[in-house]
Design a protein around this motif. Sequence first.
Motif, PDB file in Angstrom:
ATOM      1  N   TRP A 125      -8.254 -18.889  66.638  1.00 19.80           N
ATOM      2  CA  TRP A 125      -8.884 -17.594  66.366  1.00 19.80           C
ATOM      3  C   TRP A 125     -10.405 -17.629  66.357  1.00 19.80           C
ATOM      4  CZ3 TRP A 125      -5.394 -14.169  67.159  1.00 19.80           C
ATOM      5  CH2 TRP A 125      -4.074 -14.363  66.739  1.00 19.80           C
TER       6      TRP A 125
ATOM      7  N   TYR B  76       0.143  -8.307  60.672  1.00 20.04           N
ATOM      8  CA  TYR B  76      -0.105  -9.663  61.180  1.00 20.04           C
ATOM      9  C   TYR B  76       1.174 -10.270  61.764  1.00 20.04           C
ATOM     10  CZ  TYR B  76      -0.070 -14.749  60.655  1.00 20.04           C
ATOM     11  OH  TYR B  76       0.135 -16.094  60.847  1.00 20.04           O
TER      12      TYR B  76
ATOM     13  N   THR C 107       1.473 -11.077  65.735  1.00 23.29           N
ATOM     14  CA  THR C 107       1.493 -12.477  66.175  1.00 23.29           C
ATOM     15  C   THR C 107       2.890 -12.974  66.525  1.00 23.29           C
ATOM     16  OG1 THR C 107       1.722 -13.307  63.915  1.00 23.29           O
ATOM     17  CG2 THR C 107      -0.539 -13.045  64.774  1.00 23.29           C
TER      18      THR C 107
ATOM     19  N   ASP D 293      -3.732 -18.945  59.049  1.00 25.31           N
ATOM     20  CA  ASP D 293      -3.593 -18.258  60.329  1.00 25.31           C
ATOM     21  C   ASP D 293      -3.853 -16.759  60.150  1.00 25.31           C
ATOM     22  OD1 ASP D 293      -2.826 -18.744  63.210  1.00 25.31           O
ATOM     23  OD2 ASP D 293      -1.381 -17.169  62.706  1.00 25.31           O
TER      24      ASP D 293
ATOM     25  N   TRP E  77      -6.623 -14.712  62.052  1.00 23.75           N
ATOM     26  CA  TRP E  77      -6.238 -13.534  62.841  1.00 23.75           C
ATOM     27  C   TRP E  77      -7.066 -12.321  62.423  1.00 23.75           C
ATOM     28  CZ3 TRP E  77      -3.913  -9.180  60.589  1.00 23.75           C
ATOM     29  CH2 TRP E  77      -3.468  -8.194  61.489  1.00 23.75           C
TER      30      TRP E  77
END
Length: 181
Positions: free
Chosen positions: A41, A94, A98, A113, A117
Amino acid sequence: MALGSCSSTSRPGVSNTEDACVIIREQPDWYQAAKRTQQRWGTPPEVLFAIIWRESSFRADARTPRTYFLGVPTGRVSSAYGYAQAIDGTWDWYRESTGNSWADRDDFRDAADFVGWYTNRSTKVIGLSPSDAYSHYLAYHEGHAGFQRGRWRDKKWLRDVAAQVNGQAARYRSQLARCGG
């Protein structure tokens, strides 16, 4: 996003959350997750760590304070939970965005993560520099639309918190340079 003043009875996963060298020595998997987040990211480990430091003090089960009516618990300030203090709706966004439908807010890898993100979205939507911990925290707390509308400008306390996050990110950056990060 939720306020960073969370209550939790669990102990932090590291003995000193102020020192990135202690974090990576005591929780090497967390640093690996931070490096993966940076690769995926673009979020530097020091920004990721500073946001989690503020949001949960690195506590997996951190929650916002309870609310009460006439001394009886009625719920919590918000649905924020876990390392990243992600609220239900943003966490669902999210996971859907994802494809990580099994992600858990109390799993450090998933929380890292998520922060990556979200900060990546802030970089794309708002145009923030990936290393701008101050602005990323404001966008994290207020949401992208709230940040763009400038809701944070009338909240001195929030600007002060963002300055703390920025300062902690700078300390983490310096510490990581010293201890091999």
